[in-house]
Write a protein that holds these residues in place. Structure first.
Motif, PDB file in Angstrom:
ATOM      1  N   ALA A  11       1.635  13.410  -6.991  1.00 47.86           N
ATOM      2  CA  ALA A  11       1.307  12.730  -5.407  1.00 47.86           C
ATOM      3  C   ALA A  11       1.539  11.470  -5.798  1.00 47.86           C
ATOM      4  O   ALA A  11       2.250  10.587  -5.018  1.00 47.86           O
ATOM      5  CB  ALA A  11       0.286  13.282  -4.803  1.00 47.86           C
ATOM      6  N   LEU A  12       0.633  10.787  -6.510  1.00 47.61           N
ATOM      7  CA  LEU A  12       0.524   9.334  -6.832  1.00 47.61           C
ATOM      8  C   LEU A  12       1.680   8.781  -7.235  1.00 47.61           C
ATOM      9  O   LEU A  12       2.292   7.779  -6.486  1.00 47.61           O
ATOM     10  CB  LEU A  12      -0.681   9.075  -7.706  1.00 47.61           C
ATOM     11  N   ASP A  13       2.468   9.396  -8.024  1.00 46.54           N
ATOM     12  CA  ASP A  13       3.731   8.872  -8.635  1.00 46.54           C
ATOM     13  C   ASP A  13       4.663   8.649  -7.644  1.00 46.54           C
ATOM     14  O   ASP A  13       5.620   7.591  -7.503  1.00 46.54           O
ATOM     15  CB  ASP A  13       3.894   9.489  -9.868  1.00 46.54           C
ATOM     16  N   ALA A  14       4.782   9.813  -6.716  1.00 51.69           N
ATOM     17  CA  ALA A  14       5.856   9.912  -5.593  1.00 51.69           C
ATOM     18  C   ALA A  14       5.466   8.759  -4.766  1.00 51.69           C
ATOM     19  O   ALA A  14       6.561   7.878  -4.076  1.00 51.69           O
ATOM     20  CB  ALA A  14       5.804  11.062  -4.954  1.00 51.69           C
ATOM     21  N   VAL A  15       4.243   8.413  -4.429  1.00 55.51           N
ATOM     22  CA  VAL A  15       4.109   7.400  -3.584  1.00 55.51           C
ATOM     23  C   VAL A  15       4.168   5.934  -3.930  1.00 55.51           C
ATOM     24  O   VAL A  15       4.894   4.933  -3.598  1.00 55.51           O
ATOM     25  CB  VAL A  15       2.524   7.714  -2.778  1.00 55.51           C
ATOM     26  N   GLY A  56       2.682  17.420   1.511  1.00 54.16           N
ATOM     27  CA  GLY A  56       3.157  15.714   1.230  1.00 54.16           C
ATOM     28  C   GLY A  56       1.812  15.049   0.653  1.00 54.16           C
ATOM     29  O   GLY A  56       0.542  15.391   0.725  1.00 54.16           O
ATOM     30  N   ALA A  57       2.126  13.775   0.700  1.00 52.67           N
ATOM     31  CA  ALA A  57       1.223  12.773   0.109  1.00 52.67           C
ATOM     32  C   ALA A  57       1.181  11.519   1.371  1.00 52.67           C
ATOM     33  O   ALA A  57       2.033  11.077   1.798  1.00 52.67           O
ATOM     34  CB  ALA A  57       1.564  12.069  -1.261  1.00 52.67           C
ATOM     35  N   TYR A  58      -0.213  11.494   1.856  1.00 53.01           N
ATOM     36  CA  TYR A  58      -0.622  10.757   3.083  1.00 53.01           C
ATOM     37  C   TYR A  58      -1.082   9.419   2.852  1.00 53.01           C
ATOM     38  O   TYR A  58      -2.042   9.454   2.054  1.00 53.01           O
ATOM     39  CB  TYR A  58      -1.281  11.372   4.050  1.00 53.01           C
ATOM     40  N   TRP A  59      -0.555   8.418   3.177  1.00 64.07           N
ATOM     41  CA  TRP A  59      -1.199   6.956   3.009  1.00 64.07           C
ATOM     42  C   TRP A  59      -0.678   6.052   4.349  1.00 64.07           C
ATOM     43  O   TRP A  59      -0.156   6.578   5.270  1.00 64.07           O
ATOM     44  CB  TRP A  59      -0.609   6.431   1.866  1.00 64.07           C
ATOM     45  N   ALA A  60      -1.109   4.746   4.140  1.00 62.38           N
ATOM     46  CA  ALA A  60      -0.801   3.945   5.221  1.00 62.38           C
ATOM     47  C   ALA A  60      -0.246   2.684   4.479  1.00 62.38           C
ATOM     48  O   ALA A  60      -0.499   2.066   3.488  1.00 62.38           O
ATOM     49  CB  ALA A  60      -2.218   3.508   5.978  1.00 62.38           C
ATOM     50  N   LEU A  61       0.625   1.894   5.543  1.00 60.36           N
ATOM     51  CA  LEU A  61       1.081   0.773   5.122  1.00 60.36           C
ATOM     52  C   LEU A  61       0.813  -0.244   6.272  1.00 60.36           C
ATOM     53  O   LEU A  61       1.212  -0.135   7.586  1.00 60.36           O
ATOM     54  CB  LEU A  61       2.738   0.919   5.108  1.00 60.36           C
ATOM     55  N   LEU A  62       0.300  -1.400   6.081  1.00 61.58           N
ATOM     56  CA  LEU A  62      -0.148  -2.261   6.886  1.00 61.58           C
ATOM     57  C   LEU A  62       0.833  -3.676   6.787  1.00 61.58           C
ATOM     58  O   LEU A  62       1.138  -4.044   5.732  1.00 61.58           O
ATOM     59  CB  LEU A  62      -1.531  -2.814   6.655  1.00 61.58           C
ATOM     60  N   ASP A  63       1.450  -4.190   7.957  1.00 62.12           N
ATOM     61  CA  ASP A  63       2.251  -5.035   7.811  1.00 62.12           C
ATOM     62  C   ASP A  63       1.609  -6.018   9.004  1.00 62.12           C
ATOM     63  O   ASP A  63       2.161  -6.042  10.237  1.00 62.12           O
ATOM     64  CB  ASP A  63       3.508  -4.793   7.988  1.00 62.12           C
ATOM     65  N   GLY A  64       0.956  -7.286   8.812  1.00 57.73           N
ATOM     66  CA  GLY A  64       0.436  -7.880   9.888  1.00 57.73           C
ATOM     67  C   GLY A  64      -0.389  -7.039  10.753  1.00 57.73           C
ATOM     68  O   GLY A  64      -1.439  -6.501   9.963  1.00 57.73           O
ATOM     69  N   SER A  65      -0.182  -6.909  11.836  1.00 55.09           N
ATOM     70  CA  SER A  65      -0.947  -5.942  12.826  1.00 55.09           C
ATOM     71  C   SER A  65      -0.360  -4.630  13.002  1.00 55.09           C
ATOM     72  O   SER A  65      -0.893  -3.801  13.609  1.00 55.09           O
ATOM     73  CB  SER A  65      -1.050  -6.589  14.302  1.00 55.09           C
ATOM     74  N   ASP A  66       0.628  -4.551  12.429  1.00 55.57           N
ATOM     75  CA  ASP A  66       1.236  -3.242  12.520  1.00 55.57           C
ATOM     76  C   ASP A  66       0.973  -2.324  11.319  1.00 55.57           C
ATOM     77  O   ASP A  66       0.670  -2.603  10.315  1.00 55.57           O
ATOM     78  CB  ASP A  66       2.930  -3.222  12.293  1.00 55.57           C
ATOM     79  N   VAL A  67       0.780  -1.250  11.805  1.00 56.85           N
ATOM     80  CA  VAL A  67      -0.069  -0.057  10.716  1.00 56.85           C
ATOM     81  C   VAL A  67       1.032   1.419  11.140  1.00 56.85           C
ATOM     82  O   VAL A  67       1.375   1.801  12.027  1.00 56.85           O
ATOM     83  CB  VAL A  67      -1.291   0.493  11.248  1.00 56.85           C
ATOM     84  N   THR A  68       1.609   1.885   9.920  1.00 62.20           N
ATOM     85  CA  THR A  68       2.377   2.704   9.595  1.00 62.20           C
ATOM     86  C   THR A  68       1.621   3.891   8.792  1.00 62.20           C
ATOM     87  O   THR A  68       1.225   3.587   7.575  1.00 62.20           O
ATOM     88  CB  THR A  68       3.958   2.577   9.129  1.00 62.20           C
TER      89      THR A  68
END
Length: 222
Positions: free
Chosen positions: A15-19, A173-185
């Motif tokens: 899972a980590l490698d895929a992320v 799946g593998a769940y995580w978050a991506l932050l870009d400024g004030s946007d969170v995906t």
């Protein structure tokens, strides 16, 4: 600044490698509970070998692996992990901080004051307000309960990044978050699971609702 929040990996290398193949960020924050799983040393090696700005916060399982007192994780699992970790890895786990900040974002495992207390997306606002008391941040990113959510507590936006290695979600799946400024995906990465036969514990599966209900019960019992 783009920040990848990688939480609750639980020694799940596939899972980590895929992320990691998808991560394109200026900073990577590993949000705790990353070695307690089938491939503890391999997970540690992957994360520690990453280039760039990589930061870690302590999860309850990271602490329990290197402590003598019992914790939330079953002792046979912490023993399995401890026996497979190098002395260097154990020393690193002992050094992990409770929180880490990137700009106006505070990263913690469970809450900013504790690495194991349990609050969920439906926990009372007053409980979360107490847990966030004194926090000087616009956004707090947590994990611990393995269910992604995004809610507001007073003036603070609270995001659970989910779990890479052991998510309680509707889709695999593998769940995580991506932050870009004030946007969170809130992200989900598909991967091919590895053979978990070396792992002495169960690899639990639950829906977000089932997991949240269980964690709420555990929270009342704390």
């Amino acid at each position: 600044m783009r920040v990848a929040a990688l939480y609750d990996i639980h020694g799940n290398v596939p899972a980590l490698d895929a992320v990691l193949a998808e991560v394109d960020a200026d900073v990577v924050v590993v949000g705790g509970d990353f070695v307690l799983g089938p491939w503890p040393q391999e997970t540690y090696d992957r994360l520690r070998s990453l280039d760039g700005d990589v930061r870690f916060v302590r999860g309850n399982a990271d602490r329990e692996v290197v402590q003598d007192a019992p914790g939330l994780a079953p002792p046979e699992l912490t023993r399995f992990v401890r026996e497979r970790l190098s002395p260097e890895a154990c020393d690193f786990l002992r050094s992990l901080p409770l929180t880490e900040s990137v700009g106006r974002v505070l990263f913690c495992h469970a809450t900013p004051r504790n690495d194991e207390e349990i609050y969920t997306r439906i926990s009372p606002e007053e409980s979360w307000r107490a847990a966030l008391d004194g926090v000087d941040a616009d956004l707090v990113v947590c994990g611990h309960t393995h269910v992604q959510f995004d809610r507001r507590i007073g003036d603070v936006r609270l995001v659970n990044a989910g779990s890479i290695g052991m998510p309680y979600e509707r889709e695999p799946g593998a769940y995580w978050a991506l932050l870009d400024g004030s946007d969170v995906t809130l992200r989900r990465t598909q991967y091919v699971a590895g053979d978990l036969s070396p792992w002495p514990g169960e690899w639990p599966a639950a829906s977000p609702e089932e997991a949240t209900e269980l964690f709420e019960k555990m929270s009342r019992e704390q």
